[in-house]
Design a protein around this motif. Structure first.
Motif: not given
Lengths: 267, 112
Positions: B10-32
């Motif tokens: 779960a910690a690793m999944l959360f880390g991947a999510g943090v990376y996604g929120v910080v890096v992605r520019r597509n608004a849909v992908l940020v939500l994902m």
């Protein structure tokens, strides 16, 4: 699947049951790979499908951890409803919208990698040190009358207020989403039947159906315009696409019919 | 069952999510990516539930799923509004001036 979970719970001592451990070691890389692929994939649709993969593995984890109901809810709500909603919106806004690789903020991507990996490592090691010695007691006591009943007992007694508030939240969110996605047209923007009918019969507009090409003509080519009762060609009968193809001007010009003196003259 | 495997996952999944929120520019992908973080939290809740003999964690996870569903509905509606306004869902352009006439392309004229 609940049998599997109960079997896992019966052996809930310090040793990990083989089936459970195997399932975890197979599904954990899939879930993690799906998550990493989701944040790295360039194509939005690929991202969504990889997230579906992760969410499905999470659902199996829940079932494995003596929560068959929450596992099913995860699969139905997350992969069934939420991810399909995501796919709908991706298709609506165009699935060709790809992220650009150009960094606007210098070093942003590197900082994000460090932040994400560091956060995961911090949480992971902290948790591993903190709860590494904790063993699951299992939910066999709470699951005595079945998992659904156990959750329902809590949901409708202790958490009844939260439950009602959540239902209010859902209705509010549904109305809010409807209002946001709704396009309001100005009163004059949409033509009603009366206006459409008037427009059709105004001067200068021919209300009848178009005559087909080649009517009253000796050639049935689609490029041959129909002849009106007064003997003139009618341009409207020839499809606009016909002259637009890769033809020379003479080829594209509507063909005259025999006995008509107004060669090529179109009115 | 050792709960440490799902916790660390779960910690690793959360880390991947943090990376996604910080890096992605597509608004849909940020939500994902936000959804991924919520999923990781749900995994923690359900796992913690298995270490205590109560159903509190699973009930809370149920609430989280419901709230996530409501959040996604609203968030995607906002993304659609953004798309109508700006003709793009790149989060970099959110502060920019709306592209008023840019979006409507003129029909391509076919030359004979």
């Amino acid at each position: 699947m609940s049998l599997l979970a109960q079997g896992a719970l019966l052996a809930a001592d310090n040793t990990v049951p083989t089936g459970e451990a195997v399932t975890f070691w197979i599904l954990a890389p899939i879930a993690l790979g799906g998550a990493i692929g989701m944040v790295l994939a360039r194509n939005a649709v690929h991202s969504a499908l990889l997230l579906v993969c992760t969410m499905l593995s999470l659902g199996v984890f829940y079932v494995l951890q003596a929560g068959p109901f929450i596992g099913m809810v995860q699969i139905i709500v997350y992969t069934g409803a939420i991810m399909m909603l995501f796919l709908f919106v991706i298709m609506l806004v165009g699935r060709h919208t790809r992220d650009s690789l150009i960094e606007v903020l210098r070093g942003q991507r590197l900082a994000a990698v460090i932040l994400g990996v560091g956060f995961a490592m911090l949480l992971g090691t902290g948790l591993a040190r903190g709860v590494g010695s904790v063993t699951a007691k299992g939910l066999d006591e709470a699951n005595a009358n079945g998992n659904v009943e156990g959750i329902a007992k809590l949901l409708f007694t202790k958490y009844i207020f939260a439950f009602e508030v959540t239902s209010a939240l859902l209705i509010t969110a549904a109305i809010g989403a409807m209002l946001l996605a709704h396009i309001e047209k100005k009163p004059g923007e949409k033509l009603d039947q009366k206006v459409l009918s008037r427009n059709r019969f105004t001067k200068g507009n021919y209300p009848g159906p178009k005559s087909g090409p080649g009517v009253f003509a000796t050639s049935d080519s689609v490029a041959t315009p129909a002849i009106l009762p007064d003997g003139t060609f009618t341009e409207r009968s020839v499809s606009k696409v016909v002259p637009a193809r890769e033809l020379t001007l003479t080829e594209a010009r509507p063909k005259a019919t025999n006995g008509n003196k107004q060669d090529g003259e179109i009115r | 069952m050792h709960p440490v495997i799902p916790y660390v996952l779960a910690a690793m999944l959360f880390g991947a999510g943090v990376y996604g929120v910080v890096v992605r520019r597509n608004a849909v992908l940020v939500l994902m990516a936000v959804e991924l973080m919520l999923g990781a939290v749900n995994l923690v809740l359900v796992t913690a539930d298995a270490t205590m003999r109560l159903h509190t964690g699973q009930t809370l996870a149920l609430f989280v799923i419901v709230v996530a569903a409501a959040e996604v509905g609203l968030g995607l509606a906002i993304v659609l509004q953004l798309y109508r306004l700006r003709r793009s869902i790149v989060t970099d352009d959110v502060g920019a001036e709306p592209a008023s006439a840019e979006g409507e392309e003129e029909p391509v004229k076919v030359v004979a």
